[in-house]
Design a protein around this motif. Structure first.
Motif, PDB file in Angstrom:
ATOM      1  N   VAL A 165     -19.180 -36.010  41.730  1.00  0.00           N
ATOM      2  CA  VAL A 165     -18.240 -34.895  41.837  1.00  0.00           C
ATOM      3  C   VAL A 165     -18.382 -34.050  40.564  1.00  0.00           C
ATOM      4  O   VAL A 165     -18.285 -34.578  39.448  1.00  0.00           O
ATOM      5  CB  VAL A 165     -16.778 -35.387  41.997  1.00  0.00           C
ATOM      6  N   ASP A 166     -18.639 -32.762  40.765  1.00  0.00           N
ATOM      7  CA  ASP A 166     -18.897 -31.888  39.616  1.00  0.00           C
ATOM      8  C   ASP A 166     -17.606 -31.628  38.833  1.00  0.00           C
ATOM      9  O   ASP A 166     -16.579 -31.255  39.420  1.00  0.00           O
ATOM     10  CB  ASP A 166     -19.480 -30.558  40.117  1.00  0.00           C
ATOM     11  N   ALA A 167     -17.692 -31.785  37.518  1.00  0.00           N
ATOM     12  CA  ALA A 167     -16.513 -31.556  36.669  1.00  0.00           C
ATOM     13  C   ALA A 167     -16.041 -30.099  36.749  1.00  0.00           C
ATOM     14  O   ALA A 167     -14.875 -29.806  36.464  1.00  0.00           O
ATOM     15  CB  ALA A 167     -16.839 -31.920  35.221  1.00  0.00           C
ATOM     16  N   ALA A 168     -16.940 -29.192  37.148  1.00  0.00           N
ATOM     17  CA  ALA A 168     -16.539 -27.779  37.264  1.00  0.00           C
ATOM     18  C   ALA A 168     -15.443 -27.612  38.326  1.00  0.00           C
ATOM     19  O   ALA A 168     -14.658 -26.661  38.267  1.00  0.00           O
ATOM     20  CB  ALA A 168     -17.753 -26.921  37.615  1.00  0.00           C
ATOM     21  N   GLN A 169     -15.385 -28.533  39.275  1.00  0.00           N
ATOM     22  CA  GLN A 169     -14.349 -28.456  40.321  1.00  0.00           C
ATOM     23  C   GLN A 169     -13.059 -29.160  39.902  1.00  0.00           C
ATOM     24  O   GLN A 169     -12.022 -28.984  40.526  1.00  0.00           O
ATOM     25  CB  GLN A 169     -14.812 -29.137  41.628  1.00  0.00           C
ATOM     26  N   LEU A 170     -13.147 -29.999  38.877  1.00  0.00           N
ATOM     27  CA  LEU A 170     -12.004 -30.870  38.557  1.00  0.00           C
ATOM     28  C   LEU A 170     -11.314 -30.548  37.233  1.00  0.00           C
ATOM     29  O   LEU A 170     -10.094 -30.713  37.104  1.00  0.00           O
ATOM     30  CB  LEU A 170     -12.445 -32.349  38.508  1.00  0.00           C
ATOM     31  N   VAL A 171     -12.088 -30.149  36.249  1.00  0.00           N
ATOM     32  CA  VAL A 171     -11.509 -29.906  34.918  1.00  0.00           C
ATOM     33  C   VAL A 171     -11.373 -28.397  34.766  1.00  0.00           C
ATOM     34  O   VAL A 171     -12.377 -27.679  34.680  1.00  0.00           O
ATOM     35  CB  VAL A 171     -12.398 -30.524  33.815  1.00  0.00           C
ATOM     36  N   LEU A 172     -10.129 -27.926  34.778  1.00  0.00           N
ATOM     37  CA  LEU A 172      -9.927 -26.483  34.914  1.00  0.00           C
ATOM     38  C   LEU A 172      -9.244 -25.875  33.689  1.00  0.00           C
ATOM     39  O   LEU A 172      -8.192 -26.350  33.246  1.00  0.00           O
ATOM     40  CB  LEU A 172      -9.094 -26.221  36.176  1.00  0.00           C
ATOM     41  N   PHE A 173      -9.876 -24.843  33.151  1.00  0.00           N
ATOM     42  CA  PHE A 173      -9.347 -24.145  31.982  1.00  0.00           C
ATOM     43  C   PHE A 173      -8.686 -22.846  32.421  1.00  0.00           C
ATOM     44  O   PHE A 173      -9.002 -22.303  33.485  1.00  0.00           O
ATOM     45  CB  PHE A 173     -10.491 -23.806  31.012  1.00  0.00           C
ATOM     46  N   ASP A 174      -7.786 -22.328  31.582  1.00  0.00           N
ATOM     47  CA  ASP A 174      -7.220 -21.000  31.814  1.00  0.00           C
ATOM     48  C   ASP A 174      -8.129 -19.948  31.190  1.00  0.00           C
ATOM     49  O   ASP A 174      -9.053 -20.277  30.445  1.00  0.00           O
ATOM     50  CB  ASP A 174      -5.819 -20.913  31.183  1.00  0.00           C
ATOM     51  N   PHE A 175      -7.806 -18.679  31.430  1.00  0.00           N
ATOM     52  CA  PHE A 175      -8.622 -17.587  30.880  1.00  0.00           C
ATOM     53  C   PHE A 175      -8.733 -17.660  29.360  1.00  0.00           C
ATOM     54  O   PHE A 175      -9.727 -17.277  28.781  1.00  0.00           O
ATOM     55  CB  PHE A 175      -8.013 -16.230  31.260  1.00  0.00           C
ATOM     56  N   ASP A 176      -7.648 -18.141  28.720  1.00  0.00           N
ATOM     57  CA  ASP A 176      -7.674 -18.190  27.254  1.00  0.00           C
ATOM     58  C   ASP A 176      -8.467 -19.388  26.717  1.00  0.00           C
ATOM     59  O   ASP A 176      -8.491 -19.644  25.509  1.00  0.00           O
ATOM     60  CB  ASP A 176      -6.243 -18.214  26.697  1.00  0.00           C
ATOM     61  N   GLY A 177      -9.109 -20.149  27.608  1.00  0.00           N
ATOM     62  CA  GLY A 177      -9.940 -21.270  27.174  1.00  0.00           C
ATOM     63  C   GLY A 177      -9.162 -22.558  26.978  1.00  0.00           C
ATOM     64  O   GLY A 177      -9.736 -23.575  26.598  1.00  0.00           O
ATOM     65  N   LYS A 178      -7.835 -22.506  27.236  1.00  0.00           N
ATOM     66  CA  LYS A 178      -7.057 -23.752  27.089  1.00  0.00           C
ATOM     67  C   LYS A 178      -7.092 -24.530  28.405  1.00  0.00           C
ATOM     68  O   LYS A 178      -7.076 -23.944  29.484  1.00  0.00           O
ATOM     69  CB  LYS A 178      -5.599 -23.420  26.736  1.00  0.00           C
TER      70      LYS A 178
END
Ligand code: ASP
Length: 449
Positions: free
Chosen positions: A131-144
């Motif tokens: 499972v790709d982390a791009a789908q699971l670990v989500l940042f906001d626009f400000d990088g947080k």
């Protein structure tokens, strides 16, 4: 029982290490959620894949071909694939990535491919879902990091995937662009997965059998810490012990999930358990100190009060000067007629004279003295709280060793005692304290007071 197992780069350095990981995962049914770093060093002089990827990016920025470095990365992955007899078409991944190697490829996306490819190979090897982390670990626009969205995405994925491998180190920004954590960030990815999944244990597999009580470069064969609490670990890490990425603590601490540091190369060793204070009533509860560490190169600015002046607010005024120069204050030991401000020498290197000048102007002190080349030794241990005599024993030991103590600080929770000594006495101070409070590794667990 559910365990998240995160494997660091050295645990994935080559096919032999992949095999060790597989036998660890296969040995325990509850190890169902796996997080991997990118392949690390195979030997001391080898390179980490992540470092090589950063190097590729640096080449691209200067319009220099990175082909030789890139081929090196490719051949390491192909070697693992061949030795393990995997079917995954990583040749295609490399061909696609090679075609995009130019200035427009973001550094985060490029370096994240180390974890991505390691995870895809590991998923096939273990027979788990990738499972790709791009789908699971989500940042906001400000990088947080957006913890809420991340946990929701992980929980949704867990409905579909009972056993999965997720790459560590990265996630994505809104819109899908890849963003990485700071170096060593796969520890955070594992902690997030453990917290979202409500795991019983977060195992962090590395190449040492747990956290040592002291730096082995200074103390010969230091004992391993069996159990350490989150606050103790924070104290040790802040003062220089390098264990886990700091960001990995909060998710699991908040969820009450213990971390177990284990050694992929010695899987039978119990390692170190990091847990909450309530869970840590420990097998070694007689131990006074959990660990000791420290750092060199602090500067102490001592301000002597002027008896003819109104000294109300004098410490605040002095601290405001440090704040203005963005210098972090470590400690403020004080006496009746003076107080000292302890700061890292690095931070005041270029502004010390300006700071002193401003303190003179706003505090109108009788005198200001500066001492540098001070080392801070931190003795940490939940076993020290409410135990009379610990600091006495500590100072007596240092006195016997003819070490002059320049400063003393103790937190009110009695979790740590900080002692300032001269840089030149740093190593002797650590050895003296260690030998006074801890028995050698091959004897009884710990010395009692
Ligand atoms: N591979 C990345 C690094 O070397 C992230 C990690 O290993 O945690 O920093």
């Amino acid at each position: 029982m559910l365990k998240v197992a995160k494997f660091g780069g050295s645990s994935l350095a080559d096919a032999k290490q992949f095999q060790k990981v597989k036998s660890i995962v296969d040995a325990d049914e509850s190890r169902r959620l796996i997080v991997v770093s990118a392949s690390g060093k195979r030997s001391k002089d080898d390179n980490k894949i992540t470092d090589l990827l950063y190097l590729c990016h640096a080449h691209l920025q200067y319009s220099v071909s990175c082909e030789s470095v890139f081929s090196l990365i490719e051949s390491r992955y192909l070697e693992i694939k061949q030795e393990l007899g995997l079917e995954i078409n990583i040749e295609e991944d490399f061909a696609k990535l090679r075609a995009r190697l130019d200035k427009s490829l973001s550094v985060d996306e490029l370096v994240s491919r180390g974890e991505y490819l390691t995870a895809r190979m590991m998923a096939e090897y273990l027979g788990f879902d990738f499972v790709d982390a791009a789908q699971l670990v989500l940042f906001d626009f400000d990088g947080k990091l957006n913890t809420e969205k991340t946990y929701a995405a992980i929980r949704e994925a867990l409905q579909e995937h009972e056993r999965l491998v997720m790459p560590g180190f990265y996630g994505s920004l809104p819109g899908g662009r890849i963003k990485v954590f700071s170096r060593g960030g796969s520890d955070i990815s594992g902690a997030l997965l453990a917290a979202a999944a409500g795991a019983d244990l977060y195992e962090n597999w590395t190449d040492v059998s747990g956290i040592l009580m002291a730096d082995p470069r200074i103390i010969d064969n230091p004992r391993r810490i069996d159990t350490i609490t989150y606050p103790e670990l924070r104290e040790l890490a802040y003062m220089g012990a390098n264990v886990l990425h700091e960001g990995a603590i909060y998710p699991v601490k908040d969820a009450g999930i213990p971390i177990n540091i284990r050694n992929t190369n010695a899987p039978d060793d119990d390692g170190t358990i990091i847990c909450g204070e309530d869970a840590a009533d420990l097998p070694d509860s007689s131990a006074l100190i959990t660990g000791l560490t420290g750092k060199k190169n602090f500067t102490v600015v001592t301000v002597s009060k002027n008896q003819h002046e109104d000294n109300l607010g004098i410490i605040r005024r002095a601290l405001e000067v440090f704040e203005k120069y963005r210098v972090e204050v470590e400690h403020i030991p004080s006496g009746i007629d003076s107080f000292s401000v302890v700061v890292s020498s690095d931070q005041v290197e270029s502004c010390l004279y300006d700071i002193v000048g401003e303190i003179r102007a706003v505090c109108r002190p009788a005198d200001i003295r500066i001492v540098d080349s001070i080392a801070l030794v931190a003795v940490v241990g939940r076993g020290m709280s409410y135990r009379p005599g610990v600091s006495g024993r500590l100072f007596a030991a240092l006195g016997d060793a003819k070490i002059n103590i320049r400063m003393i600080a103790q937190g009110s929770d009695e979790l740590n005692i900080i002692v300032g000594v001269e840089n030149k006495d740093f190593e002797t101070a650590l050895r003296t304290i260690y030998s006074n409070f801890v028995e050698p590794a091959d004897q009884a667990p710990h010395a009692a007071l």
